[in-house]
Design a protein around this motif. Structure first.
Motif, PDB file in Angstrom:
ATOM      1  N   ALA A 298       0.847  -1.185   0.000  1.00  0.00           N
ATOM      2  CA  ALA A 298       0.000   0.000   0.000  1.00  0.00           C
ATOM      3  C   ALA A 298       0.883   1.235   0.000  1.00  0.00           C
ATOM      4  CB  ALA A 298      -0.899  -0.012   1.242  1.00  0.00           C
ATOM      5  N   ALA A 299       0.502   2.252  -0.798  1.00  0.00           N
ATOM      6  CA  ALA A 299       1.359   3.428  -0.954  1.00  0.00           C
ATOM      7  C   ALA A 299       1.180   4.411   0.196  1.00  0.00           C
ATOM      8  CB  ALA A 299       1.074   4.091  -2.296  1.00  0.00           C
ATOM      9  N   ASP A 300       1.192   3.915   1.402  1.00  0.00           N
ATOM     10  CA  ASP A 300       1.049   4.738   2.599  1.00  0.00           C
ATOM     11  C   ASP A 300       1.672   3.970   3.769  1.00  0.00           C
ATOM     12  OD1 ASP A 300       0.262   6.082   4.897  1.00  0.00           O
ATOM     13  OD2 ASP A 300      -1.714   6.596   4.081  1.00  0.00           O
ATOM     14  N   PRO A 301       2.708   4.527   4.377  1.00  0.00           N
ATOM     15  CA  PRO A 301       3.364   3.803   5.480  1.00  0.00           C
ATOM     16  C   PRO A 301       2.429   3.451   6.625  1.00  0.00           C
ATOM     17  CG  PRO A 301       4.726   5.635   4.747  1.00  0.00           C
ATOM     18  CD  PRO A 301       3.397   5.782   4.041  1.00  0.00           C
ATOM     19  N   THR A 302       1.438   4.311   6.909  1.00  0.00           N
ATOM     20  CA  THR A 302       0.537   4.005   8.022  1.00  0.00           C
ATOM     21  C   THR A 302      -0.326   2.789   7.710  1.00  0.00           C
ATOM     22  OG1 THR A 302      -1.098   5.603   7.185  1.00  0.00           O
ATOM     23  CG2 THR A 302       0.495   6.402   8.801  1.00  0.00           C
ATOM     24  N   HIS A 303      -0.677   2.607   6.430  1.00  0.00           N
ATOM     25  CA  HIS A 303      -1.456   1.430   6.048  1.00  0.00           C
ATOM     26  C   HIS A 303      -0.594   0.168   6.065  1.00  0.00           C
ATOM     27  CE1 HIS A 303      -4.372   4.249   3.683  1.00  0.00           C
ATOM     28  NE2 HIS A 303      -4.589   4.267   4.984  1.00  0.00           N
ATOM     29  N   ALA A 304       0.700   0.352   5.816  1.00  0.00           N
ATOM     30  CA  ALA A 304       1.608  -0.795   5.769  1.00  0.00           C
ATOM     31  C   ALA A 304       2.136  -1.179   7.152  1.00  0.00           C
ATOM     32  CB  ALA A 304       2.781  -0.475   4.843  1.00  0.00           C
TER      33      ALA A 304
ATOM     34  N   LEU B 272       4.891  -4.764  11.135  1.00  0.00           N
ATOM     35  CA  LEU B 272       5.015  -5.335  12.480  1.00  0.00           C
ATOM     36  C   LEU B 272       4.916  -6.857  12.433  1.00  0.00           C
ATOM     37  CD1 LEU B 272       3.062  -3.101  15.033  1.00  0.00           C
ATOM     38  CD2 LEU B 272       5.483  -3.754  15.121  1.00  0.00           C
ATOM     39  N   ASP B 273       4.033  -7.365  11.581  1.00  0.00           N
ATOM     40  CA  ASP B 273       3.926  -8.819  11.434  1.00  0.00           C
ATOM     41  C   ASP B 273       5.250  -9.409  10.930  1.00  0.00           C
ATOM     42  OD1 ASP B 273       1.305  -8.805  12.276  1.00  0.00           O
ATOM     43  OD2 ASP B 273       0.454  -8.842  10.250  1.00  0.00           O
ATOM     44  N   CYS B 274       5.899  -8.709  10.005  1.00  0.00           N
ATOM     45  CA  CYS B 274       7.203  -9.163   9.507  1.00  0.00           C
ATOM     46  C   CYS B 274       8.224  -9.217  10.643  1.00  0.00           C
ATOM     47  CB  CYS B 274       7.714  -8.237   8.405  1.00  0.00           C
ATOM     48  SG  CYS B 274       6.740  -8.246   6.889  1.00  0.00           S
ATOM     49  N   LEU B 275       8.202  -8.202  11.505  1.00  0.00           N
ATOM     50  CA  LEU B 275       9.122  -8.188  12.637  1.00  0.00           C
ATOM     51  C   LEU B 275       8.797  -9.320  13.608  1.00  0.00           C
ATOM     52  CD1 LEU B 275       9.434  -4.366  13.467  1.00  0.00           C
ATOM     53  CD2 LEU B 275      10.831  -5.752  11.919  1.00  0.00           C
ATOM     54  N   ALA B 276       7.513  -9.535  13.859  1.00  0.00           N
ATOM     55  CA  ALA B 276       7.109 -10.597  14.781  1.00  0.00           C
ATOM     56  C   ALA B 276       7.505 -11.976  14.251  1.00  0.00           C
ATOM     57  CB  ALA B 276       5.602 -10.540  15.014  1.00  0.00           C
TER      58      ALA B 276
ATOM     59  N   ALA C  95       9.060  -2.328   2.532  1.00  0.00           N
ATOM     60  CA  ALA C  95       9.598  -0.962   2.549  1.00  0.00           C
ATOM     61  C   ALA C  95       9.985  -0.498   1.149  1.00  0.00           C
ATOM     62  CB  ALA C  95      10.805  -0.892   3.484  1.00  0.00           C
ATOM     63  N   ILE C  96      10.650  -1.347   0.397  1.00  0.00           N
ATOM     64  CA  ILE C  96      11.055  -0.981  -0.961  1.00  0.00           C
ATOM     65  C   ILE C  96       9.829  -0.825  -1.857  1.00  0.00           C
ATOM     66  CG2 ILE C  96      12.381  -1.695  -2.988  1.00  0.00           C
ATOM     67  CD1 ILE C  96      14.038  -0.761  -0.549  1.00  0.00           C
TER      68      ILE C  96
ATOM     69  N   GLU D  95      12.095   9.411   3.424  1.00  0.00           N
ATOM     70  CA  GLU D  95      11.997   9.934   4.789  1.00  0.00           C
ATOM     71  C   GLU D  95      10.705   9.466   5.456  1.00  0.00           C
ATOM     72  OE1 GLU D  95      11.775  14.255   6.999  1.00  0.00           O
ATOM     73  OE2 GLU D  95      13.299  13.985   5.444  1.00  0.00           O
ATOM     74  N   ARG D  96       9.612   9.420   4.710  1.00  0.00           N
ATOM     75  CA  ARG D  96       8.350   8.954   5.292  1.00  0.00           C
ATOM     76  C   ARG D  96       8.422   7.473   5.626  1.00  0.00           C
ATOM     77  NH1 ARG D  96       2.902   9.587   2.766  1.00  0.00           N
ATOM     78  NH2 ARG D  96       2.374   8.851   4.853  1.00  0.00           N
ATOM     79  N   VAL D  97       9.064   6.691   4.785  1.00  0.00           N
ATOM     80  CA  VAL D  97       9.196   5.263   5.080  1.00  0.00           C
ATOM     81  C   VAL D  97       9.955   5.078   6.392  1.00  0.00           C
ATOM     82  CG1 VAL D  97      10.147   3.059   4.291  1.00  0.00           C
ATOM     83  CG2 VAL D  97       9.063   4.613   2.647  1.00  0.00           C
ATOM     84  N   LEU D  98      11.010   5.855   6.587  1.00  0.00           N
ATOM     85  CA  LEU D  98      11.808   5.736   7.806  1.00  0.00           C
ATOM     86  C   LEU D  98      11.040   6.204   9.040  1.00  0.00           C
ATOM     87  CD1 LEU D  98      15.279   7.012   6.525  1.00  0.00           C
ATOM     88  CD2 LEU D  98      14.554   4.636   6.863  1.00  0.00           C
ATOM     89  N   LEU D  99      10.354   7.349   8.910  1.00  0.00           N
ATOM     90  CA  LEU D  99       9.748   7.974  10.084  1.00  0.00           C
ATOM     91  C   LEU D  99       8.321   7.519  10.367  1.00  0.00           C
ATOM     92  CD1 LEU D  99      11.042  11.637   9.701  1.00  0.00           C
ATOM     93  CD2 LEU D  99      12.040   9.741  10.986  1.00  0.00           C
ATOM     94  N   ASP D 100       7.594   7.099   9.334  1.00  0.00           N
ATOM     95  CA  ASP D 100       6.200   6.698   9.527  1.00  0.00           C
ATOM     96  C   ASP D 100       6.010   5.186   9.540  1.00  0.00           C
ATOM     97  OD1 ASP D 100       5.680   9.389   9.508  1.00  0.00           O
ATOM     98  OD2 ASP D 100       4.870   9.437   7.479  1.00  0.00           O
ATOM     99  N   LEU D 101       7.071   4.451   9.231  1.00  0.00           N
ATOM    100  CA  LEU D 101       6.975   2.989   9.245  1.00  0.00           C
ATOM    101  C   LEU D 101       7.995   2.393  10.217  1.00  0.00           C
ATOM    102  CD1 LEU D 101       5.668   0.441   7.886  1.00  0.00           C
ATOM    103  CD2 LEU D 101       7.695   0.416   6.396  1.00  0.00           C
ATOM    104  N   VAL D 102       9.270   2.577   9.933  1.00  0.00           N
ATOM    105  CA  VAL D 102      10.312   1.930  10.729  1.00  0.00           C
ATOM    106  C   VAL D 102      10.334   2.476  12.154  1.00  0.00           C
ATOM    107  CG1 VAL D 102      12.769   1.441  10.923  1.00  0.00           C
ATOM    108  CG2 VAL D 102      11.680   1.479   8.660  1.00  0.00           C
TER     109      VAL D 102
END
Length: 215
Positions: free
Chosen positions: A3-9, A14-18, A29-30, A40-47
């Motif tokens: 999804a083209a929105d970090p908040t939706h992703a 988190l499931d990937c991390l779990a 992320a890519i 910057e949004r990927v880093l700050l709004d996702l990671v």
């Protein structure tokens, strides 16, 4: 396609991390980058928020130390993948980013380093637990515009004070961040040093030399 929105992703990440699924996390992320989301949004709004949740799950004893370490490693690899994909060209001076001596929480300052890099600075990330003498030696060797120091634990504040003073004696402006300085930066103010609550604020301070030097 992610999804083209970090908040939706976020929940998927988190499931990937779990699941300790490094490849799926990086692919997600890519995928965002390929869909046009700024790095910057990927880093700050996702990671960044995902890593904060990892810390909370560890604090609530929902995740073991091993799970927390695995998730942190994956996010470090994702940050590296995002940085490699973005490949910004430096147009500004050198900024040195490091953790205080005895401070091992290196991912938050790594995010700061990458945001600075994305905004055009030439960034040297020294990583976790940098002794003050080694930091000063490095600053003497390279002409740094500023140094950004991270401290996550208040017990490290005596180290922070020594490192800040050492940088000042080298005439290099300092910006600090991390929970060790208090949620509102009160301990940074006590030390008379510029404080940033997050990576964008740190980048804005670094770009404003008057604010950085307190003039």
């Amino acid at each position: 396609m992610a999804a083209a929105d970090p908040t939706h992703a976020y929940s998927g990440y988190l499931d990937c991390l779990a699941d300790a699924d490094e490849y799926a996390a990086a692919e997600l992320a890519i995928g965002l980058l390929d869909a046009g989301v700024p790095a910057e949004r990927v880093l700050l709004d996702l990671v960044a928020p995902a890593q904060a949740e990892v810390g909370e799950r560890w604090a609530r004893n929902e995740w073991s130390v091993a799970q927390e370490h695995a998730a942190t490693h994956i996010s470090e690899q994702v940050v590296a993948a995002v940085a490699a994909h973005a490949r910004p060209r430096p147009t500004g001076g050198r900024v040195v980013v490091a953790c205080m001596d005895g401070e091992w929480h290196a991912l938050p300052p790594r995010l700061v380093a990458e945001v600075l890099r994305l905004r055009g600075w030439q960034v040297t990330f020294l990583g976790a637990s940098v002794p003050a003498a080694h930091l000063v030696s490095y600053l003497h060797r390279y002409d740094a515009h500023a140094v950004a120091l991270a401290c996550a634990l208040p017990m490290r504040l005596p180290h922070a004070h020594r490192m800040i003073e050492a940088c000042r004696r080298s005439d290099v402006p300092v910006v600090v961040g991390g929970r060790g300085f208090g949620a509102d930066g009160r301990w940074a103010r006590r030390l008379g040093v510029a404080w940033a609550p997050d990576a964008p604020a740190a980048a804005e301070l670094v770009a404003d030399e008057r604010a950085l030097r307190g003039v």
